[in-house]
Scaffold this motif. Structure first.
Motif, PDB file in Angstrom:
ATOM      1  N   THR A  75     -14.069  -6.915  -5.663  1.00 48.55           N
ATOM      2  CA  THR A  75     -14.375  -5.530  -6.010  1.00 48.55           C
ATOM      3  C   THR A  75     -14.136  -4.634  -4.801  1.00 48.55           C
ATOM      4  OG1 THR A  75     -16.067  -6.234  -7.605  1.00 48.55           O
ATOM      5  CG2 THR A  75     -16.154  -3.951  -6.852  1.00 48.55           C
ATOM      6  N   ILE A  76     -13.462  -3.539  -5.052  1.00 49.69           N
ATOM      7  CA  ILE A  76     -13.298  -2.500  -4.025  1.00 49.69           C
ATOM      8  C   ILE A  76     -14.062  -1.305  -4.547  1.00 49.69           C
ATOM      9  CG2 ILE A  76     -11.680  -1.249  -2.560  1.00 49.69           C
ATOM     10  CD1 ILE A  76      -9.507  -3.245  -3.523  1.00 49.69           C
ATOM     11  N   SER A  77     -15.133  -0.929  -3.871  1.00 49.43           N
ATOM     12  CA  SER A  77     -16.077   0.029  -4.438  1.00 49.43           C
ATOM     13  C   SER A  77     -15.500   1.430  -4.593  1.00 49.43           C
ATOM     14  CB  SER A  77     -17.348   0.071  -3.590  1.00 49.43           C
ATOM     15  OG  SER A  77     -17.038   0.429  -2.256  1.00 49.43           O
ATOM     16  N   ARG A  78     -14.830   1.908  -3.569  1.00 48.70           N
ATOM     17  CA  ARG A  78     -14.196   3.232  -3.619  1.00 48.70           C
ATOM     18  C   ARG A  78     -12.841   3.118  -2.943  1.00 48.70           C
ATOM     19  NH1 ARG A  78     -16.490   8.025  -4.601  1.00 48.70           N
ATOM     20  NH2 ARG A  78     -15.169   9.020  -3.035  1.00 48.70           N
ATOM     21  N   LEU A  79     -11.790   3.218  -3.739  1.00 49.54           N
ATOM     22  CA  LEU A  79     -10.453   2.990  -3.239  1.00 49.54           C
ATOM     23  C   LEU A  79     -10.020   4.043  -2.222  1.00 49.54           C
ATOM     24  CD1 LEU A  79      -8.735   1.913  -6.557  1.00 49.54           C
ATOM     25  CD2 LEU A  79      -8.927   0.522  -4.485  1.00 49.54           C
ATOM     26  N   GLU A  80      -9.502   3.542  -1.116  1.00 49.52           N
ATOM     27  CA  GLU A  80      -8.870   4.379  -0.114  1.00 49.52           C
ATOM     28  C   GLU A  80      -7.355   4.242  -0.279  1.00 49.52           C
ATOM     29  OE1 GLU A  80     -10.337   6.364   2.020  1.00 49.52           O
ATOM     30  OE2 GLU A  80     -12.419   5.765   1.671  1.00 49.52           O
ATOM     31  N   PRO A  81      -6.592   5.238   0.169  1.00 45.95           N
ATOM     32  CA  PRO A  81      -5.124   5.172   0.006  1.00 45.95           C
ATOM     33  C   PRO A  81      -4.519   3.885   0.564  1.00 45.95           C
ATOM     34  CG  PRO A  81      -5.777   7.363   0.700  1.00 45.95           C
ATOM     35  CD  PRO A  81      -7.026   6.513   0.756  1.00 45.95           C
ATOM     36  N   GLU A  82      -5.101   3.354   1.635  1.00 43.84           N
ATOM     37  CA  GLU A  82      -4.537   2.147   2.256  1.00 43.84           C
ATOM     38  C   GLU A  82      -4.875   0.860   1.490  1.00 43.84           C
ATOM     39  OE1 GLU A  82      -6.713   4.228   3.618  1.00 43.84           O
ATOM     40  OE2 GLU A  82      -8.309   3.177   4.738  1.00 43.84           O
ATOM     41  N   ASP A  83      -5.675   0.951   0.434  1.00 45.82           N
ATOM     42  CA  ASP A  83      -6.059  -0.245  -0.324  1.00 45.82           C
ATOM     43  C   ASP A  83      -5.038  -0.619  -1.389  1.00 45.82           C
ATOM     44  OD1 ASP A  83      -9.559   0.800  -0.392  1.00 45.82           O
ATOM     45  OD2 ASP A  83      -8.395  -0.224   1.169  1.00 45.82           O
ATOM     46  N   PHE A  84      -4.068   0.253  -1.624  1.00 48.58           N
ATOM     47  CA  PHE A  84      -3.093  -0.041  -2.676  1.00 48.58           C
ATOM     48  C   PHE A  84      -2.100  -1.059  -2.141  1.00 48.58           C
ATOM     49  CE2 PHE A  84      -4.585   2.701  -5.936  1.00 48.58           C
ATOM     50  CZ  PHE A  84      -5.325   3.655  -5.254  1.00 48.58           C
ATOM     51  N   ALA A  85      -2.117  -2.240  -2.759  1.00 49.36           N
ATOM     52  CA  ALA A  85      -1.415  -3.410  -2.238  1.00 49.36           C
ATOM     53  C   ALA A  85      -1.463  -4.500  -3.314  1.00 49.36           C
ATOM     54  CB  ALA A  85      -2.097  -3.900  -0.961  1.00 49.36           C
ATOM     55  N   VAL A  86      -0.972  -5.674  -2.941  1.00 46.69           N
ATOM     56  CA  VAL A  86      -1.092  -6.842  -3.822  1.00 46.69           C
ATOM     57  C   VAL A  86      -2.200  -7.735  -3.272  1.00 46.69           C
ATOM     58  CG1 VAL A  86       0.070  -8.839  -4.823  1.00 46.69           C
ATOM     59  CG2 VAL A  86       1.343  -6.716  -4.430  1.00 46.69           C
ATOM     60  N   TYR A  87      -3.017  -8.257  -4.170  1.00 44.64           N
ATOM     61  CA  TYR A  87      -4.139  -9.099  -3.789  1.00 44.64           C
ATOM     62  C   TYR A  87      -3.962 -10.501  -4.390  1.00 44.64           C
ATOM     63  CZ  TYR A  87      -6.290  -4.855  -2.112  1.00 44.64           C
ATOM     64  OH  TYR A  87      -6.538  -3.704  -1.396  1.00 44.64           O
ATOM     65  N   TYR A  88      -4.188 -11.494  -3.551  1.00 40.47           N
ATOM     66  CA  TYR A  88      -4.068 -12.893  -3.977  1.00 40.47           C
ATOM     67  C   TYR A  88      -5.387 -13.619  -3.770  1.00 40.47           C
ATOM     68  CZ  TYR A  88       1.013 -12.272  -3.784  1.00 40.47           C
ATOM     69  OH  TYR A  88       2.313 -11.844  -3.987  1.00 40.47           O
ATOM     70  N   CYS A  89      -5.733 -14.450  -4.736  1.00 41.77           N
ATOM     71  CA  CYS A  89      -6.808 -15.399  -4.503  1.00 41.77           C
ATOM     72  C   CYS A  89      -6.171 -16.743  -4.155  1.00 41.77           C
ATOM     73  CB  CYS A  89      -7.752 -15.524  -5.693  1.00 41.77           C
ATOM     74  SG  CYS A  89      -6.995 -16.040  -7.254  1.00 41.77           S
ATOM     75  N   GLN A  90      -6.926 -17.590  -3.501  1.00 43.36           N
ATOM     76  CA  GLN A  90      -6.411 -18.872  -3.034  1.00 43.36           C
ATOM     77  C   GLN A  90      -7.568 -19.849  -2.946  1.00 43.36           C
ATOM     78  OE1 GLN A  90      -6.300 -19.468   1.117  1.00 43.36           O
ATOM     79  NE2 GLN A  90      -6.546 -21.543   0.351  1.00 43.36           N
ATOM     80  N   ARG A  91      -7.300 -21.104  -3.254  1.00 40.63           N
ATOM     81  CA  ARG A  91      -8.333 -22.108  -3.123  1.00 40.63           C
ATOM     82  C   ARG A  91      -7.768 -23.352  -2.471  1.00 40.63           C
ATOM     83  NH1 ARG A  91      -7.396 -27.108  -5.979  1.00 40.63           N
ATOM     84  NH2 ARG A  91      -9.641 -27.329  -6.099  1.00 40.63           N
TER      85      ARG A  91
END
Lengths: 108, 118
Positions: A75-91
Protein backbone atom coordinates in the motif's frame (compact mmCIF):
# COMPACT_ATOMS: atom_id res chain seq x y z
CA UNK A 1 6.47 -24.61 -7.73
CA UNK A 2 4.91 -21.60 -6.06
CA UNK A 3 3.65 -18.95 -8.46
CA UNK A 4 3.19 -15.30 -7.48
CA UNK A 5 0.36 -13.52 -9.28
CA UNK A 6 0.26 -9.75 -9.08
CA UNK A 7 -2.83 -7.67 -9.69
CA UNK A 8 -3.83 -5.49 -11.28
CA UNK A 9 -1.45 -5.54 -14.23
CA UNK A 10 -1.76 -1.77 -14.51
CA UNK A 11 -3.10 0.68 -11.95
CA UNK A 12 -3.96 4.23 -13.03
CA UNK A 13 -4.14 6.74 -10.20
CA UNK A 14 -3.48 10.40 -9.50
CA UNK A 15 -0.91 11.90 -7.13
CA UNK A 16 -2.30 12.08 -3.62
CA UNK A 17 -4.43 8.96 -4.05
CA UNK A 18 -3.97 5.66 -2.26
CA UNK A 19 -2.54 2.69 -4.15
CA UNK A 20 -3.19 -0.94 -3.26
CA UNK A 21 -1.16 -3.59 -5.07
CA UNK A 22 -1.75 -7.30 -4.63
CA UNK A 23 0.54 -10.33 -4.76
CA UNK A 24 -1.13 -13.71 -4.40
CA UNK A 25 0.85 -16.90 -3.84
CA UNK A 26 -0.38 -20.21 -5.25
CA UNK A 27 0.59 -21.93 -2.00
CA UNK A 28 1.39 -20.90 1.52
CA UNK A 29 4.44 -18.64 1.66
CA UNK A 30 6.37 -17.68 4.75
CA UNK A 31 5.97 -13.97 5.26
CA UNK A 32 9.65 -13.88 6.17
CA UNK A 33 10.50 -14.42 2.55
CA UNK A 34 8.09 -12.04 0.79
CA UNK A 35 9.74 -8.95 -0.65
CA UNK A 36 8.61 -5.93 -2.68
CA UNK A 37 10.71 -3.94 -5.16
CA UNK A 38 10.14 -0.76 -7.15
CA UNK A 39 11.60 -0.36 -10.63
CA UNK A 40 11.69 2.82 -12.67
CA UNK A 41 12.48 2.86 -16.41
CA UNK A 42 16.13 2.25 -17.15
CA UNK A 43 16.96 1.53 -13.51
CA UNK A 44 17.62 -1.54 -11.43
CA UNK A 45 14.94 -2.60 -8.98
CA UNK A 46 15.02 -0.96 -5.57
CA UNK A 47 14.27 -2.83 -2.37
CA UNK A 48 11.15 -1.47 -0.67
CA UNK A 49 9.75 -4.02 1.79
CA UNK A 50 11.07 -7.31 3.15
CA UNK A 51 9.58 -9.85 5.51
CA UNK A 52 6.21 -8.82 3.99
CA UNK A 53 5.96 -5.67 6.12
CA UNK A 54 9.37 -4.25 7.09
CA UNK A 55 10.43 -1.15 5.21
CA UNK A 56 13.99 -1.14 3.91
CA UNK A 57 16.37 1.58 4.97
CA UNK A 58 15.40 4.98 3.61
CA UNK A 59 11.95 3.96 2.36
CA UNK A 60 9.28 6.55 3.22
CA UNK A 61 6.55 5.52 5.64
CA UNK A 62 3.86 6.04 3.01
CA UNK A 63 4.90 2.57 1.80
CA UNK A 64 3.55 -0.33 3.83
CA UNK A 65 3.20 -4.07 3.39
CA UNK A 66 0.75 -6.55 4.84
CA UNK A 67 -0.31 -10.15 4.50
CA UNK A 68 -3.45 -12.23 4.85
CA UNK A 69 -2.87 -15.90 4.28
CA UNK A 70 -1.48 -16.26 0.78
CA UNK A 71 -2.35 -12.67 -0.14
CA UNK A 72 0.25 -9.97 0.24
CA UNK A 73 -0.45 -6.27 -0.23
CA UNK A 74 1.73 -3.25 -0.88
CA UNK A 75 0.00 0.00 0.00
CA UNK A 76 1.17 3.49 -0.86
CA UNK A 77 -0.87 5.81 1.31
CA UNK A 78 -0.54 9.04 -0.68
CA UNK A 79 1.06 8.82 -4.08
CA UNK A 80 3.93 11.14 -4.87
CA UNK A 81 4.98 11.81 -8.50
CA UNK A 82 8.12 9.71 -7.99
CA UNK A 83 6.08 6.63 -6.96
CA UNK A 84 4.85 5.93 -10.48
CA UNK A 85 6.83 2.86 -11.48
CA UNK A 86 6.59 -0.92 -11.78
CA UNK A 87 6.36 -2.93 -8.57
CA UNK A 88 7.40 -6.56 -8.17
CA UNK A 89 6.84 -9.01 -5.38
CA UNK A 90 9.37 -11.78 -4.86
CA UNK A 91 9.69 -14.80 -2.62
CA UNK A 92 12.32 -17.31 -1.69
CA UNK A 93 11.62 -21.00 -1.28
CA UNK A 94 13.01 -24.40 -2.24
CA UNK A 95 16.44 -22.81 -2.80
CA UNK A 96 15.16 -20.51 -5.52
CA UNK A 97 13.81 -17.01 -5.92
CA UNK A 98 10.61 -16.25 -7.81
CA UNK A 99 9.23 -12.89 -8.94
CA UNK A 100 5.68 -11.87 -9.68
CA UNK A 101 5.01 -10.48 -13.14
CA UNK A 102 4.78 -6.90 -11.87
CA UNK A 103 2.19 -4.15 -11.49
CA UNK A 104 2.65 -0.94 -13.43
CA UNK A 105 1.51 2.10 -11.47
CA UNK A 106 0.83 4.89 -13.94
CA UNK A 107 -0.37 8.46 -13.66
CA UNK A 108 -4.05 8.89 -14.47
CA UNK B 1 28.38 1.84 0.24
CA UNK B 2 28.40 -1.39 -1.72
CA UNK B 3 28.47 -0.96 -5.49
CA UNK B 4 28.18 -3.58 -8.23
CA UNK B 5 29.11 -3.18 -11.87
CA UNK B 6 28.40 -5.63 -14.67
CA UNK B 7 30.75 -5.98 -17.62
CA UNK B 8 30.91 -8.11 -20.73
CA UNK B 9 29.95 -8.26 -24.41
CA UNK B 10 26.69 -6.60 -25.41
CA UNK B 11 26.25 -8.91 -28.38
CA UNK B 12 26.49 -12.70 -28.43
CA UNK B 13 25.87 -15.03 -31.35
CA UNK B 14 23.27 -17.80 -31.11
CA UNK B 15 24.61 -21.11 -29.77
CA UNK B 16 27.60 -19.36 -28.15
CA UNK B 17 28.27 -18.76 -24.47
CA UNK B 18 27.31 -15.53 -22.75
CA UNK B 19 29.88 -14.46 -20.17
CA UNK B 20 29.43 -11.56 -17.74
CA UNK B 21 31.42 -10.36 -14.76
CA UNK B 22 30.24 -8.38 -11.77
CA UNK B 23 32.81 -6.31 -9.90
CA UNK B 24 31.98 -5.47 -6.31
CA UNK B 25 33.33 -2.40 -4.55
CA UNK B 26 32.73 -1.10 -1.04
CA UNK B 27 32.31 -4.63 0.25
CA UNK B 28 33.74 -8.13 -0.03
CA UNK B 29 32.42 -11.11 -1.97
CA UNK B 30 33.77 -13.21 0.91
CA UNK B 31 30.41 -12.90 2.61
CA UNK B 32 26.78 -12.81 1.49
CA UNK B 33 25.23 -14.43 -1.54
CA UNK B 34 25.86 -13.06 -5.02
CA UNK B 35 23.16 -13.36 -7.65
CA UNK B 36 22.40 -12.90 -11.31
CA UNK B 37 18.93 -11.76 -12.38
CA UNK B 38 17.75 -10.95 -15.88
CA UNK B 39 14.94 -8.99 -17.51
CA UNK B 40 13.96 -9.42 -21.17
CA UNK B 41 13.04 -6.13 -22.82
CA UNK B 42 9.62 -4.98 -21.62
CA UNK B 43 9.17 -8.02 -19.39
CA UNK B 44 9.57 -9.05 -15.77
CA UNK B 45 12.45 -10.24 -13.63
CA UNK B 46 13.88 -13.76 -13.66
CA UNK B 47 16.33 -15.05 -11.08
CA UNK B 48 19.18 -16.98 -12.73
CA UNK B 49 21.12 -18.21 -9.71
CA UNK B 50 23.46 -17.32 -6.91
CA UNK B 51 26.78 -18.25 -5.35
CA UNK B 52 27.71 -18.20 -1.70
CA UNK B 53 31.18 -17.07 -0.67
CA UNK B 54 32.03 -20.70 0.09
CA UNK B 55 31.50 -21.46 -3.60
CA UNK B 56 28.19 -23.31 -3.22
CA UNK B 57 25.63 -22.45 -5.88
CA UNK B 58 21.91 -22.60 -6.58
CA UNK B 59 20.41 -22.18 -10.02
CA UNK B 60 16.98 -21.62 -11.48
CA UNK B 61 15.85 -25.10 -12.55
CA UNK B 62 14.71 -23.71 -15.90
CA UNK B 63 18.28 -22.60 -16.71
CA UNK B 64 20.34 -24.99 -14.61
CA UNK B 65 21.67 -27.10 -17.48
CA UNK B 66 23.19 -24.02 -19.15
CA UNK B 67 24.34 -21.86 -16.22
CA UNK B 68 27.57 -21.61 -14.28
CA UNK B 69 28.23 -18.94 -11.64
CA UNK B 70 31.70 -18.62 -10.20
CA UNK B 71 33.52 -16.42 -7.70
CA UNK B 72 36.97 -14.80 -7.78
CA UNK B 73 37.70 -13.49 -4.30
CA UNK B 74 41.13 -12.16 -5.31
CA UNK B 75 39.48 -9.76 -7.74
CA UNK B 76 36.30 -9.28 -5.67
CA UNK B 77 34.25 -10.43 -8.65
CA UNK B 78 31.74 -13.07 -9.60
CA UNK B 79 30.79 -14.26 -13.06
CA UNK B 80 27.98 -15.75 -15.09
CA UNK B 81 28.30 -18.17 -17.99
CA UNK B 82 25.19 -19.08 -19.95
CA UNK B 83 25.77 -21.57 -22.74
CA UNK B 84 23.94 -22.33 -25.97
CA UNK B 85 22.18 -18.97 -26.03
CA UNK B 86 19.21 -18.16 -28.24
CA UNK B 87 17.27 -14.98 -28.93
CA UNK B 88 15.17 -15.79 -25.85
CA UNK B 89 18.23 -15.03 -23.72
CA UNK B 90 18.28 -11.42 -24.88
CA UNK B 91 17.82 -9.39 -21.72
CA UNK B 92 19.22 -6.86 -19.30
CA UNK B 93 21.37 -8.85 -16.92
CA UNK B 94 21.72 -7.61 -13.34
CA UNK B 95 24.09 -8.72 -10.65
CA UNK B 96 22.89 -8.28 -7.09
CA UNK B 97 23.80 -9.01 -3.49
CA UNK B 98 21.43 -11.20 -1.52
CA UNK B 99 21.11 -10.78 2.21
CA UNK B 100 21.51 -13.81 4.46
CA UNK B 101 18.11 -13.87 6.19
CA UNK B 102 15.59 -12.55 5.53
CA UNK B 103 16.29 -13.13 1.90
CA UNK B 104 16.25 -10.03 -0.26
CA UNK B 105 18.38 -8.35 -2.89
CA UNK B 106 19.63 -5.13 -1.37
CA UNK B 107 22.34 -3.96 -3.75
CA UNK B 108 22.08 -4.15 -7.53
CA UNK B 109 24.27 -3.32 -10.47
CA UNK B 110 22.92 -0.93 -13.09
CA UNK B 111 22.34 -3.80 -15.49
CA UNK B 112 23.81 -4.58 -18.88
CA UNK B 113 21.89 -5.38 -22.04
CA UNK B 114 22.97 -8.52 -23.81
CA UNK B 115 21.54 -9.14 -27.26
CA UNK B 116 21.70 -12.56 -28.87
CA UNK B 117 21.86 -12.16 -32.62
CA UNK B 118 23.95 -13.30 -35.55
Amino acid sequence: EIVLTQSPGTLSLSPGERATLSCRASQSVSSNYLVWYQQKPGQAPRLLIYGASTRATGIPDRFSGSESGTDFTLTISRLEPEDFAVYYCQRYGSSRHTFGQGTKLEIK
Amino acid sequence: QVQLQESGPGLVKPSETLTLTCTVSGGSVSSYYWSWIRQPPGKGLEWIGHIYYTGSTNYNPSLKSRVTISLDTSKNQFSLKLSSVTAADTAVYYCARRNYDPFYFDYWGQGTLVTVSS
